[in-house]
Design a protein around this motif. Structure first.
Motif: not given
Length: 97
Positions: A9-18, A31-50
């Motif tokens: 997880l590089i940074k959160p995005l904030l725009s009117e649409k989001i 904004k996430v790493s270019l080589d991350a897949n859906r499973i890695e992103i899911r695990r990262a969000v669940e562990s880092a942000l609880k």
């Protein structure tokens, strides 16, 4: 291979649409790493942000072409993840102090 969630997880995005997505569908975007897949992103969000994640949508964003006089260049391409949180979950990442 286990990576640090903050390498994915590089940074959160904030725009009117989001912001509209967050209000209507309980979604957040990163904004996430270019080589991350859906499973890695899911695990990262669940562990880092609880929080519990319902689904992850990922898209590659092409860098824009830019000119500097007669020279043509391109901004870097990047990857965006839109994460739908489960019902009842809330993320206070975007709230002001």
């Amino acid at each position: 291979m286990n990576r640090d969630p903050f390498d994915i997880l590089i940074k959160p995005l904030l725009s009117e649409k989001i912001t509209n997505l967050r209000d209507r569908s309980n979604c957040v975007a990163f904004k996430v790493s270019l080589d991350a897949n859906r499973i890695e992103i899911r695990r990262a969000v669940e562990s880092a942000l609880k929080v519990k994640v319902e689904s992850v949508n990922v898209m590659n964003v092409l860098g824009k072409r830019k000119r500097q006089g007669r020279f043509l260049g391109r901004r870097a391409s990047w990857k965006k993840a839109i994460i739908t949180l489960k019902e009842g979950e809330k993320l206070d990442l975007y709230e002001s102090a």
